[in-house]
Design a protein around this motif. Structure first.
Motif, mmCIF file in Angstrom:
data_model
loop_
_atom_site.group_PDB
_atom_site.id
_atom_site.type_symbol
_atom_site.label_atom_id
_atom_site.label_comp_id
_atom_site.label_asym_id
_atom_site.label_seq_id
_atom_site.Cartn_x
_atom_site.Cartn_y
_atom_site.Cartn_z
ATOM 1 N N TYR A 10 -7.840 8.051 1.837
ATOM 2 C CA TYR A 10 -9.067 7.423 2.314
ATOM 3 C C TYR A 10 -8.884 6.400 3.429
ATOM 4 C CZ TYR A 10 -11.115 9.605 -1.788
ATOM 5 O OH TYR A 10 -11.530 10.520 -2.717
ATOM 6 N N CYS A 11 -7.667 5.984 3.702
ATOM 7 C CA CYS A 11 -7.487 4.951 4.726
ATOM 8 C C CYS A 11 -7.795 5.509 6.113
ATOM 9 C CB CYS A 11 -6.072 4.389 4.692
ATOM 10 S SG CYS A 11 -4.796 5.518 5.311
ATOM 11 N N PRO A 12 -8.363 4.685 7.001
ATOM 12 C CA PRO A 12 -8.542 5.115 8.396
ATOM 13 C C PRO A 12 -7.189 5.330 9.043
ATOM 14 C CG PRO A 12 -9.009 2.771 8.151
ATOM 15 C CD PRO A 12 -8.842 3.314 6.768
ATOM 16 N N LYS A 13 -7.106 6.278 9.951
ATOM 17 C CA LYS A 13 -5.828 6.690 10.520
ATOM 18 C C LYS A 13 -5.552 6.137 11.915
ATOM 19 C CE LYS A 13 -5.012 9.225 6.921
ATOM 20 N NZ LYS A 13 -4.059 8.737 5.904
ATOM 21 N N PHE A 14 -6.486 5.401 12.473
ATOM 22 C CA PHE A 14 -6.336 4.969 13.855
ATOM 23 C C PHE A 14 -6.874 3.555 14.014
ATOM 24 C CE2 PHE A 14 -7.435 6.253 18.498
ATOM 25 C CZ PHE A 14 -6.204 5.782 18.935
ATOM 26 N N PHE A 15 -6.018 2.632 14.423
ATOM 27 C CA PHE A 15 -6.423 1.255 14.699
ATOM 28 C C PHE A 15 -6.356 0.996 16.202
ATOM 29 C CE2 PHE A 15 -5.865 0.786 10.239
ATOM 30 C CZ PHE A 15 -6.546 -0.365 9.852
ATOM 31 N N GLU A 67 -15.467 4.048 12.742
ATOM 32 C CA GLU A 67 -16.166 5.273 13.105
ATOM 33 C C GLU A 67 -15.753 6.406 12.187
ATOM 34 O OE1 GLU A 67 -15.671 6.252 17.179
ATOM 35 O OE2 GLU A 67 -16.303 4.276 17.914
ATOM 36 N N GLY A 68 -16.695 6.861 11.394
ATOM 37 C CA GLY A 68 -16.485 8.040 10.564
ATOM 38 C C GLY A 68 -15.328 7.951 9.590
ATOM 39 N N GLY A 69 -14.946 6.730 9.230
ATOM 40 C CA GLY A 69 -13.840 6.563 8.305
ATOM 41 C C GLY A 69 -12.490 6.876 8.915
ATOM 42 N N ARG A 70 -12.452 7.075 10.229
ATOM 43 C CA ARG A 70 -11.202 7.463 10.888
ATOM 44 C C ARG A 70 -10.626 6.345 11.752
ATOM 45 N NH1 ARG A 70 -10.238 8.978 15.984
ATOM 46 N NH2 ARG A 70 -8.307 10.102 16.442
ATOM 47 N N LYS A 71 -11.471 5.703 12.559
ATOM 48 C CA LYS A 71 -10.997 4.732 13.533
ATOM 49 C C LYS A 71 -11.549 3.350 13.233
ATOM 50 C CE LYS A 71 -12.630 4.443 17.864
ATOM 51 N NZ LYS A 71 -12.859 4.775 19.285
ATOM 52 N N ILE A 119 -0.775 6.360 9.990
ATOM 53 C CA ILE A 119 -1.664 5.443 10.696
ATOM 54 C C ILE A 119 -1.078 5.140 12.067
ATOM 55 C CG2 ILE A 119 -2.606 3.100 10.743
ATOM 56 C CD1 ILE A 119 -2.718 3.184 7.709
ATOM 57 N N ALA A 120 -1.874 5.352 13.110
ATOM 58 C CA ALA A 120 -1.460 5.030 14.471
ATOM 59 C C ALA A 120 -2.163 3.754 14.920
ATOM 60 C CB ALA A 120 -1.803 6.171 15.414
ATOM 61 N N VAL A 121 -1.472 2.947 15.710
ATOM 62 C CA VAL A 121 -2.041 1.705 16.236
ATOM 63 C C VAL A 121 -1.967 1.759 17.754
ATOM 64 C CG1 VAL A 121 -1.863 -0.804 16.337
ATOM 65 C CG2 VAL A 121 -1.329 0.406 14.204
ATOM 66 N N LYS A 122 -3.113 1.643 18.405
ATOM 67 C CA LYS A 122 -3.166 1.669 19.871
ATOM 68 C C LYS A 122 -3.355 0.250 20.379
ATOM 69 C CE LYS A 122 -5.253 4.221 23.701
ATOM 70 N NZ LYS A 122 -6.195 5.312 24.044
ATOM 71 N N TYR A 123 -2.349 -0.259 21.058
ATOM 72 C CA TYR A 123 -2.436 -1.614 21.591
ATOM 73 C C TYR A 123 -2.425 -1.638 23.115
ATOM 74 C CZ TYR A 123 2.623 -1.201 22.275
ATOM 75 O OH TYR A 123 3.872 -0.793 22.679
#
Length: 299
Positions: free
Chosen positions: A107-112, A132-136, A55-59
């Motif tokens: 199943y977890c989204p990979k991008f926050f 969005e699309g279970g990803r973001k 999981i990546a987090v963009k802040y």
């Protein structure tokens, strides 16, 4: 109705000589030109979320991750770890305990993406999160997030924090039912009562029609996701209070108190059965874990 920013581009034909040095143009933030020295915050995100769960987090601020017609505020860096720690405890750890790491990783989204403020809509409603699309997943109101161990915490902050968790639980519910749909019988419980004007209806009035929140009246899918989010965040006692608070009499749509309560209980049963049958999860145990973590953070 959504209004989109129209950009009118004026094209000018100009001649460039061989002496023009285009390398002098400054990098534009958000378009790949912005870099920074990684610090303790980046290390925590990498070690706690990226390495174990991808999981990546963009802040760091990037307007192009959001709708261009919205005025938003960047997140404060001091808020990032407290927010993501709470998300990990309330959402990630509880699902892993209920269904295992393999399920969660799959199943977890990979991008926050994090925004410091809320996103206001033309109809006066506030968008607190999107997926969005279970990803973001985009989380708003990060700068207003305070738990009881954070400086400046006030009791009224609990409602805002719970809204963040509701957003995540709601969006993850969508991810799950988009993988395997809930039974069609769920759609029959409140058939004919869904409306695009849900934002003009109070939660109390929605309860009288057998909906857990006003937003649940938007569509079948939102009803299902709102049931899951509300049941998990408010806990079993909190959901029971919603059901039992429906007053005697009839709603504007002619739904009696008994019928409204019956519809909410039928939806509850469908959610519990869906989790057990499709995902082999005990929903009530997941609910208890989630609520316990919220209580530890806020009360």
């Amino acid at each position: 109705m959504k209004y989109f920013l129209r950009v009118i581009t004026l094209c000018l034909l100009v001649a460039c000589s061989k002496q023009d040095n285009l390398g002098d143009v400054e990098d534009i933030p958000g378009l790949g030109g912005d870099t920074w020295v990684k610090g303790p915050l980046d290390k925590w995100l990498y070690d706690s979320l990226t390495v174990p769960y991808n999981i990546a987090v963009k802040y760091k601020w990037d307007q192009f991750e959001f709708e261009l017609d919205k005025t938003l505020v960047p997140p404060k860096e001091s808020q990032v770890i407290p927010v993501m720690k709470a998300v990990k405890k309330v959402w990630m750890d509880t699902y892993i305990a209920a269904a295992g790491e393999l399920f969660f990783k799959r199943y977890c989204p990979k991008f926050f993406i994090l925004s410091g403020s809320a996103s206001w809509n033309e109809n006066g409603t506030i968008t607190l999160g999107t997926a969005e699309g279970g990803r973001k997943v985009v989380l708003y109101l990060v700068n207003d997030f305070r738990t009881k161990d954070m400086e400046g915490y006030q009791p009224e902050d609990a409602a805002r924090v719970k809204q963040v968790f509701r957003v995540i639980e709601h969006e993850f519910a969508h991810i799950l039912h988009q993988q395997i749909m809930y039974p069609v019988t769920f759609r029959q419980i409140s058939k004919g009562l869904y409306t695009a004007n849900w934002n003009n209806i109070s939660n109390a009035k929605a309860n009288r029609d057998g909906f857990v929140t006003a937003y649940a009246m938007a569509s079948y899918d939102e009803d299902f996701a709102e049931m899951i989010a509300t049941m998990l965040v408010e806990g079993r006692d909190g959901f029971d209070r919603i059901v039992n608070s429906i007053p005697p009499g009839f709603s504007a749509n002619g739904i009696s108190q008994a019928e409204a309560r019956s519809r909410l209980r039928a939806k509850e049963a469908q959610v519990v059965s869906y989790y057990q049958t499709i995902w082999q999860m005990d929903f009530y145990r997941l609910q208890a874990r989630t609520r316990n973590e919220i209580v530890r953070l806020l009360y």
